[in-house]
Design a protein around this motif. Structure first.
Motif, PDB file in Angstrom:
ATOM      1  N   SER A   1      81.235   6.639  35.918  1.00 21.62           N
ATOM      2  CA  SER A   1      81.316   7.336  37.204  1.00 21.62           C
ATOM      3  C   SER A   1      79.974   7.962  37.570  1.00 21.62           C
ATOM      4  N   VAL A   2      79.312   8.543  36.567  1.00 19.74           N
ATOM      5  CA  VAL A   2      78.004   9.152  36.810  1.00 19.74           C
ATOM      6  C   VAL A   2      76.995   8.082  37.230  1.00 19.74           C
TER       7      VAL A   2
ATOM      8  N   MET B   1      80.294   6.947  30.788  1.00 24.06           N
ATOM      9  CA  MET B   1      79.757   7.722  31.913  1.00 24.06           C
ATOM     10  C   MET B   1      79.587   6.834  33.145  1.00 24.06           C
TER      11      MET B   1
END
Length: 278
Positions: A72-73, A70
């Motif tokens: 990118s988050v 995750m």
């Protein structure tokens, strides 16, 4: 309603927004985001001290973060947090800081400078998050050399670069000195903290602020050397500045100490997200 009344209403609304719970949350999110970046820089620098070649600066930290599950988050979360920090600092510049002397021009001007800095930082992180090449993850060393080279070409460029280097070095001394003197105490909710919590924050604040001050001071010295020698390659970003510590008699151990200090500053920033008066 006349123009003056409309303007006053607009100012009142802006001031209320600056003092709102949303702005409080934005500032705390910003401190946590700064903490994540410095914690990762510290970890990367520690790896460099023991033989890893990973880039130990903001670009390296973003690449490390983006490689996580995750990622990118997480990058978006850090970028939005830094944007929140920029907005909070801008509100301080416009309406004054908390505390009895928060309306002084010098303090508001400093907050304005911080707003610009965190605004650019947020942009670079968010650009990296959306996949814009060359944003955020670029080497701080190359950026430092490029900026120095362009500045040296200006009329009086050597003096401009030298003055900038002295300014960065003095900023480092100021950062380290304030950390050692525990000037951050006036910004903390000390009454809500236990003795153990205050001791923990002091260890992180003094150790982390001192290491950050050393890093800025050393980077400023390299910029001054570039001006004196008229050689932009002598200017160093965070990565090469950190690596230069291994060339001292203390060798990689000095870098290891500074790396731990930078990680501590990350922890301190996260503590500020909890205990800072906003």
């Amino acid at each position: 309603m006349d123009v003056q009344s409309t303007a006053r209403d607009g100012q009142d609304k802006a001031r209320r927004a600056a003092n709102s719970s949303a702005m409080d949350a934005a500032a705390r999110w910003g401190f946590a985001s700064r903490g994540v970046i410095y914690l990762l820089i510290g970890v990367l620098a520690l790896r460099v001290a023991f033989g890893s070649g990973r880039q130990a600066d903001k670009g390296g930290a973003l690449a490390e973060l983006g490689a996580k599950p995750m990622g990118s988050v997480l990058l978006w979360a850090v970028g939005v947090g830094l944007a929140g920090m920029a907005l909070w600092r801008l509100s301080e510049a416009l309406f004054g800081l908390s505390g009895p002397d928060g309306s002084k021009a010098g303090k508001r001007l400093l907050s304005g400078g911080r707003a610009v800095f965190y605004g650019f930082s947020a942009y670079s992180v968010l650009a990296f998050a959306v996949g814009e090449k060359g944003s955020g993850k670029g080497s701080s060393d190359q950026e430092s050399r490029d900026v120095t080279a362009r500045a040296l070409e200006l009329p009086g460029g050597r003096w401009i670069v030298g003055a900038a280097g002295v300014g960065v070095a003095l900023a480092g001394l100021w950062i380290g000195g304030r950390a050692v003197l525990r000037k951050y105490h006036k910004h903390l909710k000390l009454g809500e903290m236990s003795r153990v919590q205050r001791r923990f924050v002091d260890v992180a604040g003094v150790g982390g602020g001192s290491a950050r001050g050393v890093l800025f001071t050393a980077a400023g010295v390299f910029v001054v050397l570039a001006a004196v020698a008229y050689e932009p390659d002598k200017a160093k970003g965070f990565d090469n500045t950190l690596r230069s510590f291994t060339d001292t008699p203390a060798g990689p151990w000095l870098l290891a100490v500074v790396a731990v200090g930078l990680a501590l500053f990350g922890v301190f920033s996260c503590s500020m997200a909890r205990w800072r008066k906003v």
